[in-house]
Write a protein that holds these residues in place. Sequence first.
Motif, mmCIF file in Angstrom:
data_model
loop_
_atom_site.group_PDB
_atom_site.id
_atom_site.type_symbol
_atom_site.label_atom_id
_atom_site.label_comp_id
_atom_site.label_asym_id
_atom_site.label_seq_id
_atom_site.Cartn_x
_atom_site.Cartn_y
_atom_site.Cartn_z
ATOM 1 N N UNK A 132 12.156 22.650 -51.871
ATOM 2 C CA UNK A 132 11.121 21.684 -51.477
ATOM 3 C C UNK A 132 9.760 22.369 -51.369
ATOM 4 N N UNK A 133 9.735 23.568 -50.802
ATOM 5 C CA UNK A 133 8.467 24.302 -50.705
ATOM 6 C C UNK A 133 7.933 24.697 -52.078
ATOM 7 N N UNK A 134 8.835 24.994 -53.000
ATOM 8 C CA UNK A 134 8.395 25.314 -54.363
ATOM 9 C C UNK A 134 7.699 24.107 -54.983
ATOM 10 N N UNK A 135 8.268 22.923 -54.735
ATOM 11 C CA UNK A 135 7.684 21.694 -55.278
ATOM 12 C C UNK A 135 6.420 21.275 -54.536
ATOM 13 N N UNK A 136 6.306 21.643 -53.244
ATOM 14 C CA UNK A 136 5.150 21.265 -52.427
ATOM 15 C C UNK A 136 4.686 22.452 -51.583
ATOM 16 N N UNK A 137 4.017 23.444 -52.186
ATOM 17 C CA UNK A 137 3.571 24.604 -51.412
ATOM 18 C C UNK A 137 2.637 24.223 -50.261
ATOM 19 N N UNK B 5 10.491 12.993 -44.850
ATOM 20 C CA UNK B 5 11.073 11.660 -44.702
ATOM 21 C C UNK B 5 12.550 11.600 -45.055
ATOM 22 N N UNK B 6 13.302 12.657 -44.734
ATOM 23 C CA UNK B 6 14.738 12.661 -45.012
ATOM 24 C C UNK B 6 15.450 11.878 -43.914
ATOM 25 N N UNK B 7 16.285 10.945 -44.310
ATOM 26 C CA UNK B 7 16.964 10.065 -43.353
ATOM 27 C C UNK B 7 18.260 10.686 -42.848
ATOM 28 N N UNK B 8 18.680 10.254 -41.674
ATOM 29 C CA UNK B 8 19.948 10.689 -41.117
ATOM 30 C C UNK B 8 19.870 12.075 -40.508
ATOM 31 N N UNK C 79 20.680 20.988 -51.510
ATOM 32 C CA UNK C 79 20.659 22.396 -51.920
ATOM 33 C C UNK C 79 20.799 22.569 -53.430
ATOM 34 N N UNK C 80 21.732 21.865 -54.031
ATOM 35 C CA UNK C 80 21.969 22.016 -55.464
ATOM 36 C C UNK C 80 21.742 20.704 -56.211
ATOM 37 N N UNK C 81 20.966 19.816 -55.612
ATOM 38 C CA UNK C 81 20.655 18.532 -56.242
ATOM 39 C C UNK C 81 19.767 18.758 -57.473
ATOM 40 N N UNK C 82 19.743 17.796 -58.383
ATOM 41 C CA UNK C 82 18.895 17.937 -59.568
ATOM 42 C C UNK C 82 17.415 18.091 -59.185
ATOM 43 N N UNK C 83 16.703 18.841 -60.002
ATOM 44 C CA UNK C 83 15.281 19.072 -59.751
ATOM 45 C C UNK C 83 14.498 17.770 -59.626
ATOM 46 N N UNK D 47 11.255 13.504 -54.037
ATOM 47 C CA UNK D 47 11.086 13.596 -52.580
ATOM 48 C C UNK D 47 9.764 14.286 -52.256
ATOM 49 N N UNK D 48 9.494 15.379 -52.958
ATOM 50 C CA UNK D 48 8.275 16.145 -52.714
ATOM 51 C C UNK D 48 7.013 15.386 -53.106
ATOM 52 N N UNK D 49 7.138 14.447 -54.027
ATOM 53 C CA UNK D 49 5.963 13.706 -54.489
ATOM 54 C C UNK D 49 5.507 12.655 -53.490
ATOM 55 N N UNK D 50 6.368 12.292 -52.552
ATOM 56 C CA UNK D 50 6.005 11.282 -51.556
ATOM 57 C C UNK D 50 4.984 11.855 -50.562
#
Length: 197
Positions: free
Chosen positions: A137-142, A167-170, A180-184, A190-193
């Motif tokens: 996530x940090x790589x996608x949104x430094x 904004x991760x739920x639950x 952790x190993x979800x598709x890029x 998520x990071x674009x929000x």
Amino acid sequence: MSPRLDTIRARLRDPSWMAGGSGAQRQAWAVLSRHRLLERLAPWPARLAGTFPLDLGVEGSDLDLLVEVTDLDAAAATLDQVFGADSNYARVHGTFTDGPAEVASFTLDGLTVEIFAQAWPVERQMGWLHLLAEARLLHARPDAAEPLRALKRSGLKTEPAFACLFGLCGDPYAALAALAEAPDDLLDSIAAEPFQP
């Protein structure tokens, strides 16, 4: 598996790059290497986790080490023998989401070290999965680093801080482990929000 995931995973596996990182990362690497922590844990497989590889350390952050052991009872005795003389040494047995663990903590050069030992491969432990998702996530949104540090300074732990900001739920721990190993493209979306307040 994505090349980006492979690159991030490889970087996290060998934290020696922290010797040239931020001031906090250099301090953490100095403690890790000066006190030969990974060598003292051998032959157990061990990995550095937590906030320092992410450069999200704030005052009071721990130097976290994840360890794979085969026998928790034997591990408890070994931890006591190897680290028992270190300042403020304490060890507890606990049961966590992914199973039982021996957790040892002590202080070196003013930095708290926490060793989390489980009879489970390190890269399947929750602490590693959280680290991997957070690094991605940090790589996608430094630009998330400073808001995350602010949330941590306000008292949030790292995982709830990520969940809050992105904004991760639950359950934040389960949500991060699932990423952790979800598709890029999922992490990118998520990071674009916009960051959550």
